[in-house]
Design an enzyme around this catalytic site. Structure first.
Site, mmCIF file in Angstrom:
data_model
loop_
_atom_site.group_PDB
_atom_site.id
_atom_site.type_symbol
_atom_site.label_atom_id
_atom_site.label_comp_id
_atom_site.label_asym_id
_atom_site.label_seq_id
_atom_site.Cartn_x
_atom_site.Cartn_y
_atom_site.Cartn_z
ATOM 1 N N GLU A 77 71.141 8.918 -18.497
ATOM 2 C CA GLU A 77 70.510 7.571 -18.723
ATOM 3 C C GLU A 77 71.574 6.595 -19.569
ATOM 4 O O GLU A 77 72.107 6.724 -20.359
ATOM 5 C CB GLU A 77 69.381 7.618 -19.551
ATOM 6 C CG GLU A 77 67.976 6.842 -18.853
ATOM 7 C CD GLU A 77 67.642 7.391 -17.484
ATOM 8 O OE1 GLU A 77 67.968 6.593 -16.695
ATOM 9 O OE2 GLU A 77 67.183 8.222 -17.456
ATOM 10 N N HIS A 78 71.753 5.652 -18.910
ATOM 11 C CA HIS A 78 72.650 4.260 -19.088
ATOM 12 C C HIS A 78 74.103 4.791 -19.015
ATOM 13 O O HIS A 78 74.917 4.306 -19.640
ATOM 14 C CB HIS A 78 72.376 3.857 -20.687
ATOM 15 C CG HIS A 78 70.771 3.059 -20.576
ATOM 16 N ND1 HIS A 78 71.044 1.847 -20.709
ATOM 17 C CD2 HIS A 78 69.659 3.483 -20.658
ATOM 18 C CE1 HIS A 78 69.748 1.207 -20.587
ATOM 19 N NE2 HIS A 78 68.995 2.132 -20.757
ATOM 20 N N TYR A 138 68.120 -4.160 -22.415
ATOM 21 C CA TYR A 138 69.129 -3.490 -21.546
ATOM 22 C C TYR A 138 70.580 -3.849 -21.711
ATOM 23 O O TYR A 138 71.528 -3.546 -22.121
ATOM 24 C CB TYR A 138 68.765 -3.516 -19.890
ATOM 25 C CG TYR A 138 69.246 -2.650 -19.095
ATOM 26 C CD1 TYR A 138 68.875 -1.280 -18.700
ATOM 27 C CD2 TYR A 138 70.520 -2.987 -18.690
ATOM 28 C CE1 TYR A 138 69.672 -0.676 -17.569
ATOM 29 C CE2 TYR A 138 71.273 -2.394 -17.851
ATOM 30 C CZ TYR A 138 71.002 -1.248 -17.378
ATOM 31 O OH TYR A 138 71.235 -0.328 -16.514
ATOM 32 N N ASP A 187 70.529 3.516 -9.277
ATOM 33 C CA ASP A 187 69.095 3.314 -8.543
ATOM 34 C C ASP A 187 69.615 3.408 -7.047
ATOM 35 O O ASP A 187 68.892 3.850 -6.268
ATOM 36 C CB ASP A 187 68.370 2.002 -8.919
ATOM 37 C CG ASP A 187 68.083 2.088 -10.369
ATOM 38 O OD1 ASP A 187 68.329 3.350 -10.965
ATOM 39 O OD2 ASP A 187 67.812 1.196 -11.091
ATOM 40 N N SER A 241 62.737 -1.641 -7.234
ATOM 41 C CA SER A 241 63.943 -3.047 -7.107
ATOM 42 C C SER A 241 65.080 -2.138 -6.083
ATOM 43 O O SER A 241 65.191 -2.830 -5.127
ATOM 44 C CB SER A 241 64.471 -3.360 -8.442
ATOM 45 O OG SER A 241 65.026 -2.301 -9.026
ATOM 46 N N ASP A 258 75.610 5.411 -16.193
ATOM 47 C CA ASP A 258 75.954 4.679 -14.863
ATOM 48 C C ASP A 258 77.083 3.516 -15.132
ATOM 49 O O ASP A 258 78.156 3.656 -14.732
ATOM 50 C CB ASP A 258 75.106 4.470 -13.684
ATOM 51 C CG ASP A 258 73.999 3.354 -14.501
ATOM 52 O OD1 ASP A 258 73.914 2.998 -15.491
ATOM 53 O OD2 ASP A 258 73.261 2.888 -13.495
ATOM 54 N N GLY A 266 59.911 2.054 -13.806
ATOM 55 C CA GLY A 266 60.982 2.832 -14.120
ATOM 56 C C GLY A 266 61.392 3.638 -13.140
ATOM 57 O O GLY A 266 62.306 4.657 -13.250
ATOM 58 N N LEU A 267 60.726 3.363 -11.805
ATOM 59 C CA LEU A 267 60.868 4.296 -10.538
ATOM 60 C C LEU A 267 61.538 3.566 -9.428
ATOM 61 O O LEU A 267 61.683 4.006 -8.549
ATOM 62 C CB LEU A 267 59.456 4.511 -10.132
ATOM 63 C CG LEU A 267 58.546 5.418 -10.979
ATOM 64 C CD1 LEU A 267 57.352 5.720 -10.259
ATOM 65 C CD2 LEU A 267 59.249 6.808 -11.239
HETATM 66 P P1 ADP Z 1 61.616 -1.154 -11.247
HETATM 67 O O1 ADP Z 1 62.687 -1.036 -10.392
HETATM 68 O O2 ADP Z 1 61.666 -0.136 -12.472
HETATM 69 O O3 ADP Z 1 60.312 -1.007 -10.494
HETATM 70 P P2 ADP Z 1 62.451 -3.856 -11.818
HETATM 71 O O4 ADP Z 1 62.523 -4.665 -12.699
HETATM 72 O O5 ADP Z 1 64.004 -3.259 -11.708
HETATM 73 O O6 ADP Z 1 61.622 -2.621 -12.208
HETATM 74 O O7 ADP Z 1 62.009 -4.405 -10.579
HETATM 75 C C1 ADP Z 1 60.855 -4.806 -10.086
HETATM 76 C C2 ADP Z 1 60.713 -6.249 -9.447
HETATM 77 O O8 ADP Z 1 61.398 -5.965 -8.038
HETATM 78 C C3 ADP Z 1 59.329 -6.563 -9.205
HETATM 79 O O9 ADP Z 1 58.831 -7.313 -10.432
HETATM 80 C C4 ADP Z 1 59.565 -7.355 -8.082
HETATM 81 O O10 ADP Z 1 60.172 -8.784 -8.360
HETATM 82 C C5 ADP Z 1 60.523 -6.858 -7.045
HETATM 83 N N1 ADP Z 1 60.063 -5.918 -6.024
HETATM 84 C C6 ADP Z 1 60.196 -4.236 -6.160
HETATM 85 N N2 ADP Z 1 59.399 -3.860 -5.312
HETATM 86 C C7 ADP Z 1 59.006 -5.055 -4.466
HETATM 87 C C8 ADP Z 1 57.919 -5.257 -3.331
HETATM 88 N N3 ADP Z 1 57.606 -4.339 -2.264
HETATM 89 N N4 ADP Z 1 57.507 -6.325 -2.930
HETATM 90 C C9 ADP Z 1 57.793 -7.440 -3.659
HETATM 91 N N5 ADP Z 1 58.680 -7.383 -4.698
HETATM 92 C C10 ADP Z 1 59.266 -6.398 -5.207
HETATM 93 MG MG MG Z 2 64.868 -1.380 -11.096
#
Ligand code: ADP
Ligand code: MG
Length: 386
Positions: free
Chosen positions: A35-36, A228, A176, A132, A38, A128-129
């Site tokens: 973790e961290h 972060y 990721d 994004s 990367d 955290g999964l």
């Molecule tokens: P994680 O990657 O841990 O889920 P992040 O903060 O890195 O959290 O990313 C989450 C953000 O990515 C959401 O708040 C949204 O803006 C965007 N996102 C991810 N998946 C989708 C989706 N299927 N539809 C719309 N936005 C999404």
């Molecule tokens: Mg993310």
């Protein structure tokens, strides 16, 4: 899975009034360990999970990009060549940033058509999964195909990574996107974040009657600002003070010798990274020699290091880890960037119910928001589904 596929298609049709040209998907991920490390050019060991984001997409005959999602009300339209971080905000920055990122790694956006895309996903957002990376990777693999770019996996990782770093503005590493784009079913992905090279490492969980239980604490984190970036800055400071390109280049002995050149906080931040790199190498070695039953101690050592040295855990994550270990898990740790999100517990299948019941009652006793728990299976990376 099939449900999401039809949700993506139907969502596209309802939103845009015609049928998509194809449907692609990419998974979320959990990080088994590392973790961290990367962005310190070190080692990580994530795997893709059986929760995915589907992208139903069709090319347009003009230069417009329209993005919509089952999880967000707001749909966004922007010209392909007008897209810039200043113009596109909110969730749409992730997909629009990918198109922009593909331009940065060599696609000629001015000569390419725009597209309509609709996303449907069962990766929880901000847990955290890596929802994004899932949304970025699903679109990256789709555009690579429909735009006939012919980019390899590493170049798509770079484009998606640029989207998240420079378009969204979240200074995360390549973990990721690599996991989401390159993982293989049944295996973790051992990534050297210095050169981006990766290789699958068999997890053989089922053969050992083990499962990985995710415990989503429901505590939301915010990567874009705050902790972060501060951790990243501490690591960069430590590397500078120690005269190396990145903390990857420091051994634990060298770090201990240089202790008085760093303030206490910076030293502890660096100690997490340097020992975590070693734990990733040890985990890969242990998986290969003794199998998954033997990696539990490494997972918990990683959690302690994040809790005490890197200080990115939360009381909820610490409780989840402690209870899981007390009630039968072989190893447990928080996973992802920290400040909330999920823990994972390597658990014998026969103990899964016991662990979940114990975690539930401990959370209830502490008055914490009830966690969500589910088993994840190491799954295939980004692919075309339809
Ligand atoms: P994680 O990657 O841990 O889920 P992040 O903060 O890195 O959290 O990313 C989450 C953000 O990515 C959401 O708040 C949204 O803006 C965007 N996102 C991810 N998946 C989708 C989706 N299927 N539809 C719309 N936005 C999404
Ligand atoms: Mg993310």
């Amino acid at each position: 899975m099939t449900d999401l596929l039809s949700e993506a298609r139907t969502g596209f049709e309802e939103r845009f009034g015609y049928a998509p040209g194809g449907i692609w998907s990419a998974p979320g991920r959990v990080n088994l360990i590392g973790e961290h490390t990367d962005y310190n050019e070190g080692f990580v060991l994530p795997f893709a999970i059986d929760r995915r984001t589907f992208a139903a997409l069709a090319l347009r005959d003009d230069g417009l990009v329209r993005v919509a999602s089952s999880l967000e009300d707001e749909a966004v339209e922007v010209g392909l060549t007008d897209a810039s971080p200043a113009v596109v905000k909110g969730w749409a920055a992730y997909p629009v940033g990918v198109a922009w990122g593909l331009g940065k790694v060599g696609a000629d956006l001015a000569g390419l058509p725009g597209f309509d895309v609709y996303f449907a996903s069962d990766v929880p957002l901000g847990a955290g999964l890596s929802s994004s990376a899932a949304i970025e990777s699903a679109l990256a693999i789709a555009l690579n195909e429909v735009w006939r770019l012919g980019f390899d996996g590493a170049r798509l990782v770079e484009a998606a990574h640029l989207a998240e770093n420079d378009f969204v503005g979240a200074p995360t590493g390549i973990l990721d996107q690599s996991a989401s784009l390159l993982s293989r079913e049944g295996a973790a992905l051992f990534i050297d974040c210095r050169d981006g090279s990766s290789e699958p490492v068999d997890l053989a969980l089922e053969a050992s009657d083990l499962a990985i239980l995710v415990i989503d604490t429901k505590v939301k984190h915010e990567h874009v600002s705050g902790g972060y970036a501060a951790r990243r800055a501490s690591c960069e400071l430590a590397a500078r003070e120690l005269g190396v390109a990145a903390l990857r280049d420091v051994t634990i002995e060298q770090l201990l010798e240089a202790r008085d050149r760093l303030d206490d906080e910076t030293f502890r931040r660096a100690r997490h990274i340097v020992t975590e790199d070693q734990r990733v190498l040890d985990t890969v070695e242990t998986l290969r020699t003794d199998g998954p039953t033997a990696i539990g101690d490494l997972m918990f050592a990683s959690h302690r290091s994040m809790r005490d040295d890197f200080e990115i855990s939360t009381p909820e994550l610490d409780l989840a880890v402690e209870i899981a270990l007390n009630y039968g898990a072989l190893g447990a740790r928080m996973t992802g960037g920290g400040f909330g999100g999920s823990a994972i517990a390597l658990t014998p299948v026969s103990m899964l119910t016991q662990v979940q019941v114990a975690v539930d009652s401990a959370f209830s006793e502490h008055g914490y928001t009830m966690p969500e728990m589910f088993v994840v299976r190491p799954s295939q990376g980004a692919r075309r589904d339809k």
